[in-house]
Design an enzyme around this catalytic site. Structure first.
Site, PDB file in Angstrom:
ATOM      1  N   LYS A 250       0.808  -0.993   0.094  1.00 14.91           N
ATOM      2  CA  LYS A 250      -0.114   0.275  -0.409  1.00 14.91           C
ATOM      3  C   LYS A 250       1.034   0.760   0.033  1.00 14.91           C
ATOM      4  O   LYS A 250       1.959   1.082   0.355  1.00 14.91           O
ATOM      5  CB  LYS A 250      -0.828  -0.146   0.967  1.00 14.91           C
ATOM      6  CG  LYS A 250      -2.531  -1.081   1.158  1.00 14.91           C
ATOM      7  CD  LYS A 250      -2.862  -0.890   2.499  1.00 14.91           C
ATOM      8  CE  LYS A 250      -3.975  -1.878   2.166  1.00 14.91           C
ATOM      9  NZ  LYS A 250      -5.429  -1.294   3.721  1.00 14.91           N
TER      10      LYS A 250
ATOM     11  N   ARG B 286      -3.980 -13.704   6.561  1.00  9.78           N
ATOM     12  CA  ARG B 286      -2.824 -13.080   6.767  1.00  9.78           C
ATOM     13  C   ARG B 286      -2.699 -12.962   8.880  1.00  9.78           C
ATOM     14  O   ARG B 286      -1.336 -12.665   8.835  1.00  9.78           O
ATOM     15  CB  ARG B 286      -2.849 -11.380   6.839  1.00  9.78           C
ATOM     16  CG  ARG B 286      -2.285 -10.616   6.356  1.00  9.78           C
ATOM     17  CD  ARG B 286      -2.782  -9.548   5.693  1.00  9.78           C
ATOM     18  NE  ARG B 286      -2.584  -8.093   5.754  1.00  9.78           N
ATOM     19  CZ  ARG B 286      -1.126  -7.660   5.249  1.00  9.78           C
ATOM     20  NH1 ARG B 286      -0.126  -8.306   5.538  1.00  9.78           N
ATOM     21  NH2 ARG B 286      -1.234  -6.151   6.752  1.00  9.78           N
TER      22      ARG B 286
ATOM     23  N   TYR C   2      -4.997  -7.803  14.296  1.00  4.52           N
ATOM     24  CA  TYR C   2      -3.807  -9.335  13.600  1.00  4.52           C
ATOM     25  C   TYR C   2      -3.680 -10.040  14.851  1.00  4.52           C
ATOM     26  O   TYR C   2      -2.960 -10.901  13.918  1.00  4.52           O
ATOM     27  CB  TYR C   2      -2.577  -8.404  12.644  1.00  4.52           C
ATOM     28  CG  TYR C   2      -3.096  -7.974  11.014  1.00  4.52           C
ATOM     29  CD1 TYR C   2      -4.126  -8.444  10.286  1.00  4.52           C
ATOM     30  CD2 TYR C   2      -3.216  -6.848  11.040  1.00  4.52           C
ATOM     31  CE1 TYR C   2      -4.165  -8.010   8.872  1.00  4.52           C
ATOM     32  CE2 TYR C   2      -3.711  -5.762   9.985  1.00  4.52           C
ATOM     33  CZ  TYR C   2      -4.146  -6.453   8.811  1.00  4.52           C
ATOM     34  OH  TYR C   2      -4.791  -5.978   7.766  1.00  4.52           O
TER      35      TYR C   2
END
Length: 360
Positions: free
Chosen positions: A222, A304, A336
């Site tokens: 990104k 992920r 995450y």
């Protein structure tokens, strides 16, 4: 031990009894005939997807996950008919992918009602819907929850991917149609490096390089940021086998039809760059090789989460994990990092303040 009153009916028997009850409610006006037929149709689909002879009480939360996701991916007949009609009139509408979100939500409600009744009727001990990890999204349909696999589940998936290297060819497939090594590369990269699915499908062969004997992947992430991530040795070896045995013969033998997919790492057997939607199908295909006791539906983003969770649980430096995942700051890692069964117990057993205690 099962209670004596548990009625071990099959899925088909439970469906027949439930549909009979639902249709009886139309007589009293509690339910419209149209709604009753919708319930009956959804329950018939459940029988088809779960298996008519399976005992209802033997269905687990993972089985419900698989049923919900299988329904979500079934072609929508209404969309196909509408598309054919537009095509006949000169339209060029794109094919719909699977059931609409509203159809998925309706199917979930239908089978939830069946299992709720089954719990009260003594057909199941525990409602398997309460163990499902598939969540309903208002605009996205049904999706597997984006949470990490346990160590056993992740190792089962990775083991199945490794075994693909020695897997015999599927019956009827030519050598240039084989995709076992490609599927292994996809699962191993997702589970050990944790890229975004967009980063994976955009990857080109030239993004992988060797420095001082270590294979690296230069990931374009990104915001125009890049990161060089070293690959574990096993993953690098499977990648090299894929490049030599599957990808190069396919790239040379298949026509491009004017498309510039020649640089892509991941190709279909026709020589096209894989799309984001193809990746989930690959994961599901590899999952079918995993022992059922270690299998759980997972999305690419769930893998992920798996990478982040297990690296952090193994006390890997947080900044190193941040760089592997491609985050700009450490605070993002919190999204995450998922809880793992038993990890608090392990942490307290190895408490740093209780190590190397002096002898009494």
């Amino acid at each position: 031990m099962r209670p004596a009153e548990l009625d071990r009916v099959t899925v088909a028997e439970a469906a027949d009894r439930y549909v009979e009850l639902v249709r009886a409610r139309t007589v009293t006006g509690a339910l419209s005939p149209a709604s009753a037929e919708v319930y009956a149709r959804d329950v018939a689909t459940l029988v088809e997807l779960a298996g008519a002879d399976v005992v209802l009480d033997d269905l687990t939360g993972a089985d419900v996950d698989a049923i919900l996701l299988a329904f979500a991916r079934r072609p929508d007949g209404r969309t196909a008919r509408a598309r054919d009609g537009r095509a006949g009139a000169g339209g060029g509408a794109q094919a719909g992918a699977g059931q609409s979100p509203s159809s998925q939500a309706r199917f979930r409600r239908s089978i939830s009602a069946l299992f709720k009744h089954a719990t009260l009727a003594g057909w199941v001990q525990i409602n398997p819907m309460t163990r499902s990890t598939v969540t309903a999204r208002q605009r996205g349909g049904l999706r597997a929850e984006r949470r990490a696999l346990t160590r056993e589940q992740a190792q089962g998936l990775i083991g199945a991917a490794r075994e693909l290297r020695e897997a015999p060819p599927e019956h009827g497939k030519r050598r240039d149609q084989r995709t076992e090594l490609r599927d292994a590369v996809i699962v191993l990269l997702l589970a050990t490096v944790g890229p975004r699915v967009s980063e994976l499908v955009r990857a080109n062969v030239e993004d992988f390089f060797t420095n001082d004997g270590v294979r690296y992947w230069r990931i374009f992430g990104k915001g125009g940021r890049t990161r060089d991530v070293p690959l574990p040795g096993d993953v690098a070896r499977v990648l090299q086998a894929y490049l030599e045995q599957e990808r190069e013969p396919r790239r040379e033998s298949d026509p491009r039809d004017g498309r510039d997919d020649g640089k892509a790492l991941l190709l279909s057997w026709r020589g096209r760059r894989l799309a984001r939607g193809d990746v989930q199908a690959v994961i599901d295909r590899v999952q079918r090789r995993v022992d059922p006791d270690r299998r759980r539906s997972v999305t690419p983003h769930g893998l992920r989460h798996t990478t982040a969770t297990h690296l952090l649980a193994d006390a890997v430096d947080m900044d190193a994990v941040r760089r592997v995942l491609g985050h700009s700051d450490l605070s993002t890692l919190g999204r995450y990092r998922d809880e793992l069964p038993g990890e608090l117990e392990v942490a307290m057993r190895s408490h740093p303040l209780l190590r190397d205690r002096p002898a009494p």
